[in-house]
Enzyme design. Sequence first.
Site, mmCIF file in Angstrom:
data_model
loop_
_atom_site.group_PDB
_atom_site.id
_atom_site.type_symbol
_atom_site.label_atom_id
_atom_site.label_comp_id
_atom_site.label_asym_id
_atom_site.label_seq_id
_atom_site.Cartn_x
_atom_site.Cartn_y
_atom_site.Cartn_z
ATOM 1 C CD GLU A 286 0.869 4.540 -4.177
ATOM 2 O OE1 GLU A 286 2.095 4.531 -4.034
ATOM 3 O OE2 GLU A 286 0.320 5.006 -5.203
ATOM 4 C CG ASP B 89 -0.529 4.644 -9.111
ATOM 5 O OD1 ASP B 89 0.428 4.147 -8.510
ATOM 6 O OD2 ASP B 89 -0.470 5.740 -9.709
#
Length: 517
Positions: free
Chosen positions: A272, A201
Amino acid sequence: MSELKWWETATIYQIYPRSFQDSNGDGIGDLPGISSRLEYIANLGVDAVWISPFYKSPQNDFGYDVSDYYEVNPEYGSLADFDNLLLGAHKLGLKVMIDIVPAHCSSEHPWFIESRKSKENDKADWFHWADPLPDGTAPTNWLSFFGGRAWTWEPRRQQYYLHNFLPSQPNLNFANKQVRHALKDVAKFWFDRGVDGFRLDAVHTINADRPPYIDNLPNPHYKVGPFPKDQQPFFRQLHDTAQLNQPAIQEFIQELRLVADAYDGNRFLMGELDSDNDNAIEVSKNFTASGRLHSTYNFDFLEWKGLDVSGIKAVINKAVDEFNGTGNISFAFSNHDVPRVATRQLTALKLHKGQAEAMQLMLLKLSVSLIGSTCIFQGEELGLEDVQDIPIDEMKDPWGIEFAPEFLGRDTCRTPMVWDSTESHCGFSTGNKTWLPISRNHFKMAALEAANKPKSIYCQFSEFLKWRKKQPAMISANDMTKPWGGEREIIFERRADKQNIRCMFDFYTLTAEFKEV
Ligand code: GLC
Ligand code: CA
């Protein structure tokens, strides 16, 4: 030619656990629920699932605020439920990726609870702490993605701490070796259990700075656009010279890559990231340099307001420029953070409601025809529309709550899946209430019914994925041409030693055609 790794051409199905399938009637999706739907996913013909966070968490940002990286949040089940899910998925030939949130944890994590107590404790240096400026204000002008300042005052310690998202998501300090170790241990724990990869993330928000921190510069390209998101102050600043995307991130990434490589050579790291002014593809190059991430999760198709045909073409062009010949890029048209394709892209492509289904199917085919891997979000295979009529008092996303009613945040794409159209909660739950309301418009798009209708998006896409797997040009070499074609047309070729396939997408008729050339 050496054989490609599974992740270089994978189609990855993203599951948002809270909204996938509830198994115990509390209105919240859970891990046993996912296990019970694995066949539906496998039959679609995808290669892997990526499950958004299910760790212990106060759920302020619905799992992206982890308070224990080693436990399953009780409302989602237990570690045994996870092992069971993993086993079930592997039996069906599906790889399993999970989300790790390295950049920040929850303010309820014991690490932060200790760190905030004083300047001397064991974890004192695990977060970003800074004294106020002489006038008492925060150390820099940094803003949070979700609104407000990126610094919050901690009275116990008499200092500010950094958080790029909610104040309850303090940023970990990656300058500290122990922090990097702790996160690597987390990765090992899940690799040891058998997970095939991680979606990391927000890696661009990992921070390893030490005071004094420097201010962000104003963004010279900022202009107030027609979209409520454009008007958020965060976008008035450039972040990549100070707050985000700092070179020190790579140090952690390289260490993590060594962890992954110590397994069987098949464990996948997909990060990401985003950057200022739509520069994500360029930035991704650096993140995927040798010894770093296998791939980056690219934001360019996730544009909040959608893309017109020339916009889509421009992204493909850039991707070919930077990544042709590699599988180091992952595309997505949809996820749990942006309005759904069937609504967002319909507007951007100036189409009418009756065309949504054909458009959705064509965009799915387009995205899995590109080099690299593709993530599709639960419900895309049904053409679910964005749900924009959730009453404000039922909204759950803190970002939406902050900026509503002009900006609705992310609840609109997070409403529960519809499995059948018979019961009040459409097979998602047997309880009285679901955590977010289910849209009546979705009733007619129920998943199990779609899976049995030959003309449904699900079935046509499934057929396509099965065809794709047999075409060397689509899966054995990551080689493609630049896109060409008229104003409402995208054409490119995928090329392997013994096969070339021309992929043609017609945005008038909303059809896709594939021809050996
Ligand atoms: C990522 C996630 C998003 C989350 C944020 C903070 O962008 O996709 O859902 O809110 O990181 O962890
Ligand atoms: Ca449940």
